[in-house]
Design an enzyme around this catalytic site. Sequence first.
Site, short mmCIF file in Angstrom:
data_model
loop_
_atom_site.label_atom_id
_atom_site.label_comp_id
_atom_site.label_asym_id
_atom_site.label_seq_id
_atom_site.Cartn_x
_atom_site.Cartn_y
_atom_site.Cartn_z
N TRP A 41 0.83 -1.22 0.00
CA TRP A 41 0.00 0.00 0.00
C TRP A 41 0.86 1.26 0.00
CZ3 TRP A 41 -3.68 1.54 4.63
CH2 TRP A 41 -2.99 1.58 5.83
N ASP A 175 -0.39 -2.15 12.19
CA ASP A 175 0.11 -3.34 12.88
C ASP A 175 -0.35 -3.50 14.34
OD1 ASP A 175 1.38 -2.86 10.52
OD2 ASP A 175 3.41 -3.00 11.30
N GLU A 407 7.20 9.53 9.63
CA GLU A 407 6.31 8.39 9.42
C GLU A 407 4.96 8.64 10.13
OE1 GLU A 407 8.10 4.85 10.94
OE2 GLU A 407 6.60 3.50 10.07
C1 9WN Z 1 5.37 -4.29 8.57
C2 9WN Z 1 6.06 0.24 5.39
C3 9WN Z 1 5.11 -0.41 6.38
C4 9WN Z 1 3.68 0.13 6.26
C5 9WN Z 1 2.79 -0.33 7.41
C6 9WN Z 1 3.49 0.05 8.72
C7 9WN Z 1 4.87 -0.58 8.79
C8 9WN Z 1 5.90 -2.86 8.74
C9 9WN Z 1 6.82 -2.78 9.94
O1 9WN Z 1 5.64 -0.15 7.69
O2 9WN Z 1 4.74 -1.99 8.85
O3 9WN Z 1 4.67 -4.38 7.35
O4 9WN Z 1 7.91 -3.37 9.87
O5 9WN Z 1 6.48 -2.17 10.95
O6 9WN Z 1 2.71 -0.34 9.79
O7 9WN Z 1 1.53 0.29 7.31
O8 9WN Z 1 3.13 -0.33 5.06
O9 9WN Z 1 5.95 1.64 5.47
#
Ligand code: 9WN
Length: 441
Positions: A41, A175, A407
């Site tokens: 996404w 998450d 972020e």
């Molecule tokens: C696990 C990349 C991603 C986003 C998610 C965010 C975070 C990953 C992590 O980073 O998740 O997929 O390692 O924490 O929660 O929304 O896509 O930016």
Amino acid sequence: MQLNRASYENIFSGAARILRENDTGSSTKPAPRLYPHQWNWDSAFIAIGLSHIDDKRAQLEIASLLDGQWANGMVPHIIFNPESTGYSPGPDYWRTHQCPDAPKGTLTSGITQPPILAFAAYRVFKNAKDRNGALDFLRSIYKKLIHYHEYLYDVRDFKKEGLACIIHPWESGMDNTPSWDDLLKRIKIERKPEYERIDKVLISENQRPTDKDYDAYSYLVELFRSLMYDMEAIKNKSPFLVQSVVFNSLLLASLKALKSIGTEIHEDTGRLDDWTALTENAIQTKLWNEEAHQYFDYDVLHQESIRRNILSNYLPLFAGSVVREKAERMIHLLLSQDTFWPQNGYPLCTVSMKESEFNPQNYWRGPVWINMNWMFIEGLAQYGYHNAAEDLARKTLDLVTNSGFYEYYNPLNGEGLGSDRFSWSASLVIDLIETHLSGRS
Ligand code: 9WN
């Protein structure tokens, strides 16, 4: 105050610079060090911003993600860049190459993420300067997008109700939202999974999920890995099965976009209307809670609604699938200073300030995320709440102007949290400036 492109010249060029710096050639890293691969996404949100700068590069962002599509149609949540290390869990942990459906020669994770890809593809088309080139782009991806949605209905709609199920918190993209707390606590972890956490070396521990959360995340990956990512087996054995509001709202938004794409290129849009009607109806009947005036995630295993007041419960507004009377009640809650819009701070909190789990610094437990604000700006505008949409857009741009492209952000004081130079914060700021402010005062 005149809010137009010119007022945001510096912030626009700063955003474009971040996208250039995080560009790996055909895809964009979500963040320079914390997330050195391609995420599902993220790439969709990134493509929307890129489309204001460079048609072809935006199209490539989407095409490169689809290169990782599995034979069963799934578009994975991560496509690993073989040249990047420093993210855990990496391909050695997922071991998806053992699975017959995984793409040959491309290393990916074994789960997916909220399906906003088709929505983004249509925006990329609409923003393109070269219309013929953009039509070719749509023709080149249409069947793959349809295949992804067939997967979501044929394989992921476990209850055959029109609601795709997620099998891991990472599939929600949010998450450690409090909505998963009870479910994760119920998971019996017989053997502690073996994993390392590089994230805590880069980011303060109080801004990231706990080790207990990671035990559960990793336990689930090890379980799916042992089942060779076979969805029939996962459906029967996974302790985490959720009909999620964020996932199904973005699915709906994508279905509508996919119908527009199909119409543009004169393709058969056969199943799209049926899917849309089915999901729209299921969201209204199964996920809506009349008393709370919002939609709740549904825990399939324990057959109960997850009653936490979190921001994503309102995302059907983004999909445009809420009748006016319900929408008005929801928007009233959304704009309230007691819940998501702190009086002297920055909207929108990802968890209502009234929830006991609200934490302004920790990841998906309260902080402002730019992608969420962006979806609500779109949603508010769709329902005719132009002043509120513009107010939210302006507050979002103030936040980024004051704190940088983080972020996520503390909603109470605007402090930037998590990774700096975060790609979708940059990309969606570009879209806000280009789409939501230009010309209005
Ligand atoms: C696990 C990349 C991603 C986003 C998610 C965010 C975070 C990953 C992590 O980073 O998740 O997929 O390692 O924490 O929660 O929304 O896509 O930016």
